[in-house]
Motif scaffolding. Sequence first.
Motif, PDB file in Angstrom:
ATOM      1  N   ARG A 175       0.861  -1.187   0.000  1.00  0.00           N
ATOM      2  CA  ARG A 175       0.000   0.000   0.000  1.00  0.00           C
ATOM      3  C   ARG A 175       0.898   1.238   0.000  1.00  0.00           C
ATOM      4  NH1 ARG A 175      -3.924  -2.433   4.572  1.00  0.00           N
ATOM      5  NH2 ARG A 175      -5.045  -3.876   3.210  1.00  0.00           N
ATOM      6  N   VAL A 176       0.461   2.264  -0.720  1.00  0.00           N
ATOM      7  CA  VAL A 176       1.310   3.442  -0.945  1.00  0.00           C
ATOM      8  C   VAL A 176       1.828   4.041   0.359  1.00  0.00           C
ATOM      9  CG1 VAL A 176       1.288   5.834  -1.775  1.00  0.00           C
ATOM     10  CG2 VAL A 176       0.426   4.013  -3.229  1.00  0.00           C
ATOM     11  N   GLY A 177       0.961   4.140   1.382  1.00  0.00           N
ATOM     12  CA  GLY A 177       1.365   4.717   2.668  1.00  0.00           C
ATOM     13  C   GLY A 177       2.514   3.941   3.288  1.00  0.00           C
ATOM     14  N   ASN A 178       2.367   2.585   3.308  1.00  0.00           N
ATOM     15  CA  ASN A 178       3.405   1.745   3.906  1.00  0.00           C
ATOM     16  C   ASN A 178       4.675   1.753   3.058  1.00  0.00           C
ATOM     17  OD1 ASN A 178       1.585   1.089   5.879  1.00  0.00           O
ATOM     18  ND2 ASN A 178       0.861  -0.739   4.827  1.00  0.00           N
ATOM     19  N   LEU A 179       4.470   1.754   1.751  1.00  0.00           N
ATOM     20  CA  LEU A 179       5.626   1.715   0.840  1.00  0.00           C
ATOM     21  C   LEU A 179       6.455   2.994   0.967  1.00  0.00           C
ATOM     22  CD1 LEU A 179       6.493  -0.471  -1.118  1.00  0.00           C
ATOM     23  CD2 LEU A 179       5.336   0.753  -2.958  1.00  0.00           C
ATOM     24  N   SER A 180       5.764   4.148   1.059  1.00  0.00           N
ATOM     25  CA  SER A 180       6.510   5.413   1.160  1.00  0.00           C
ATOM     26  C   SER A 180       7.249   5.500   2.497  1.00  0.00           C
ATOM     27  CB  SER A 180       5.572   6.609   0.990  1.00  0.00           C
ATOM     28  OG  SER A 180       4.666   6.669   2.047  1.00  0.00           O
ATOM     29  N   THR A 181       6.608   4.994   3.570  1.00  0.00           N
ATOM     30  CA  THR A 181       7.289   4.972   4.874  1.00  0.00           C
ATOM     31  C   THR A 181       8.535   4.097   4.793  1.00  0.00           C
ATOM     32  OG1 THR A 181       5.177   5.260   5.978  1.00  0.00           O
ATOM     33  CG2 THR A 181       6.984   4.455   7.342  1.00  0.00           C
ATOM     34  N   TRP A 182       8.400   2.943   4.121  1.00  0.00           N
ATOM     35  CA  TRP A 182       9.543   2.026   3.981  1.00  0.00           C
ATOM     36  C   TRP A 182      10.659   2.664   3.156  1.00  0.00           C
ATOM     37  CZ3 TRP A 182      11.869  -0.393  -0.270  1.00  0.00           C
ATOM     38  CH2 TRP A 182      12.796  -1.393   0.048  1.00  0.00           C
ATOM     39  N   ILE A 183      10.298   3.342   2.073  1.00  0.00           N
ATOM     40  CA  ILE A 183      11.325   3.984   1.227  1.00  0.00           C
ATOM     41  C   ILE A 183      12.125   5.000   2.050  1.00  0.00           C
ATOM     42  CG2 ILE A 183      11.678   5.593  -0.714  1.00  0.00           C
ATOM     43  CD1 ILE A 183       9.289   4.160  -2.095  1.00  0.00           C
ATOM     44  N   LEU A 184      11.418   5.797   2.852  1.00  0.00           N
ATOM     45  CA  LEU A 184      12.107   6.818   3.652  1.00  0.00           C
ATOM     46  C   LEU A 184      12.912   6.191   4.796  1.00  0.00           C
ATOM     47  CD1 LEU A 184       9.354   9.562   3.850  1.00  0.00           C
ATOM     48  CD2 LEU A 184      11.607   9.847   2.849  1.00  0.00           C
ATOM     49  N   ALA A 185      12.326   5.149   5.407  1.00  0.00           N
ATOM     50  CA  ALA A 185      12.955   4.600   6.610  1.00  0.00           C
ATOM     51  C   ALA A 185      14.039   3.569   6.317  1.00  0.00           C
ATOM     52  CB  ALA A 185      11.887   3.983   7.509  1.00  0.00           C
ATOM     53  N   GLY A 191      21.214   5.092   2.624  1.00  0.00           N
ATOM     54  CA  GLY A 191      22.006   5.981   1.758  1.00  0.00           C
ATOM     55  C   GLY A 191      22.504   7.206   2.508  1.00  0.00           C
ATOM     56  N   GLN A 192      21.594   7.808   3.285  1.00  0.00           N
ATOM     57  CA  GLN A 192      21.957   9.017   4.035  1.00  0.00           C
ATOM     58  C   GLN A 192      23.042   8.712   5.062  1.00  0.00           C
ATOM     59  OE1 GLN A 192      21.012  12.072   3.547  1.00  0.00           O
ATOM     60  NE2 GLN A 192      19.212  11.906   2.262  1.00  0.00           N
ATOM     61  N   ARG A 193      22.904   7.562   5.750  1.00  0.00           N
ATOM     62  CA  ARG A 193      23.900   7.208   6.776  1.00  0.00           C
ATOM     63  C   ARG A 193      25.265   6.993   6.139  1.00  0.00           C
ATOM     64  NH1 ARG A 193      20.594   3.454  11.054  1.00  0.00           N
ATOM     65  NH2 ARG A 193      19.763   5.197  12.236  1.00  0.00           N
TER      66      ARG A 193
ATOM     67  N   PRO B 220      18.126   9.328   9.299  1.00  0.00           N
ATOM     68  CA  PRO B 220      19.143   8.501   9.976  1.00  0.00           C
ATOM     69  C   PRO B 220      19.176   8.677  11.489  1.00  0.00           C
ATOM     70  CG  PRO B 220      20.074   9.479   8.014  1.00  0.00           C
ATOM     71  CD  PRO B 220      18.719  10.093   8.193  1.00  0.00           C
ATOM     72  N   TYR B 221      18.666   9.780  12.003  1.00  0.00           N
ATOM     73  CA  TYR B 221      18.709  10.024  13.448  1.00  0.00           C
ATOM     74  C   TYR B 221      17.510   9.404  14.170  1.00  0.00           C
ATOM     75  CZ  TYR B 221      22.250  13.428  12.141  1.00  0.00           C
ATOM     76  OH  TYR B 221      23.364  14.022  11.626  1.00  0.00           O
ATOM     77  N   TYR B 222      16.547   8.937  13.417  1.00  0.00           N
ATOM     78  CA  TYR B 222      15.336   8.375  14.015  1.00  0.00           C
ATOM     79  C   TYR B 222      15.472   6.860  14.133  1.00  0.00           C
ATOM     80  CZ  TYR B 222      10.443   6.937  14.344  1.00  0.00           C
ATOM     81  OH  TYR B 222       9.274   6.359  14.733  1.00  0.00           O
ATOM     82  N   PRO B 223      15.089   6.216  15.212  1.00  0.00           N
ATOM     83  CA  PRO B 223      14.392   6.744  16.385  1.00  0.00           C
ATOM     84  C   PRO B 223      15.304   6.996  17.593  1.00  0.00           C
ATOM     85  CG  PRO B 223      14.166   4.383  16.336  1.00  0.00           C
ATOM     86  CD  PRO B 223      15.065   4.753  15.179  1.00  0.00           C
TER      87      PRO B 223
END
Lengths: 223, 292
Positions: A175-185, A191-193, B220-223
């Motif tokens: 579902r789009v909501g879960n998928l977008s949360t997963w992409i960000l999290a 990548g950011q780390r 990256p800082y969460y949680p």
Amino acid sequence: MGLILIIAMFIPHDPFFDMDRKFSIYYDVIAVFAFILGGGNLLRVHLNKVYQKRTDWKYSIVTVAGFFLMLIAGLFKLGVHAYVQEGVQFSRWAADFQGTESLFKYLYDCTFQPLQSTMFSLLAFFVASASYRAFRAKTLEATILLIAAFVILIRPTPLGYYLTFWLPDPLAFLRVGNLSTWILAVPNMVGQRAIMIGIALGIVSTSMRLILGIERGYLGGES
Amino acid sequence: MADEETKLTLIEKLGRVDRRIIFLVMALAVLIPLLVHYTTTIPASPIVQNLFDKVEILPSGARVLISFDYGPSTAPENQPMATSITRHCLEKNLRIYMISLWATGPRQAMELIDEVIKPEFPDKKDGVDWVHLGFKAGGQGLINTLLADFRAMYTTDVNGVSVDKIPMMEGVTSLKDFDFIYCIGSGQPGNKEWIQFAGDPGHIPVGGGTTAVMAPQLYPYYPKQTVGLLGGLQGAAEYEAALIARYPKYGDMSRVASEKMGPQVSAHLVIAAFIILGNVTFLIERRRRRKS
């Protein structure tokens, strides 16, 4: 000094703790002078441009005029009145320079604020145009980027909901909501780390070179 | 054959829409929802709900530091965050300390005081329930100093009243005396600096909100290092929804974030439509080129 601050980080007790505190205050005091440096530099660059009549020099007149207008309005507290607080009479010089009737507040609210908002809101138009031209599924990597961007984009919209709300529970992760949360999290965070750890290691090595005197380019010498 | 050529020409045209048309469609997509007052409610995502829950469990009288690290350019995204968190804190009888690392921040705090605190919470007093301490230069250096000695930098509030005469400043000597730090940022210094220079070394819970473009950099800082994050206007709308779900009376007040989400949602749909259009025409053209 660099070494003392590093030691203070690992041994937060006096005398290192006290030195860390004092150095931080010195830093904050010096930071205030950056405003004078910034103002002086702004005047130097733009007055030179006007004097030499370089490209778009007329805009520099507006910049310098705006700078002085705000500076004078704030420094001389134009439009500010004397006031009485708890029975005590205060002169206008004791009042807030950006109080309700001040010229500074008027200029800030009626020019600076709408101008900044306008500049930032223009992004919506450029993002729309750039997305239309740039997000093309030309390669596999571009397609993955396109799909990720599309999912994030439609997440708050009704389209995002109606497109996938009917998926059964075992497929709820799609579902789009879960998928977008997963992409960000997950992919985004990984990548950011990686980038942040790389930058941090670079800062550590550059700082050590500066502290140990290996890098002297900032002093005008050879590194 | 002629029909096919006409169709192909049309596809080519659709693949190269003039940017002025895109700008016009975008303008309509933003204007129409504003005119018809289209609003939308978005349920809180886990990262927003965590932040809400953290504030919710703070005891009455707890000290919350709110840092206004943004200016008018990002105010449409950031100001609704400030509104929701302030309503939540004052509803819970928490004490709010407002400061700013950005020179443009104090005006945003004043706007909040004039439009939210004074009209909605007339019983809450300046210096007792909330205080505006204003801007100081130094960025992360300032945070470092505040962690060691808060009063070394903040000797008065914005009105020039000595902190020694402000009742709610009693007992505040460093950032460690705060129960929660809430940074509303849109760049540097901002959320990242508060986490690195206050939250981590001082073991102080840090949360906050930032613009949508900055939010991915803070994930990256969460949680562990930040208890939650509001990403852009959507994050603000999610927090607003969580607040209304817990305290329904705020549903009757101005829902600044949800009201602004209408134009944002339609703008997102327009961008999505243009992306689909661009890719469909691109794929058709590529297939045609391969055939020829």
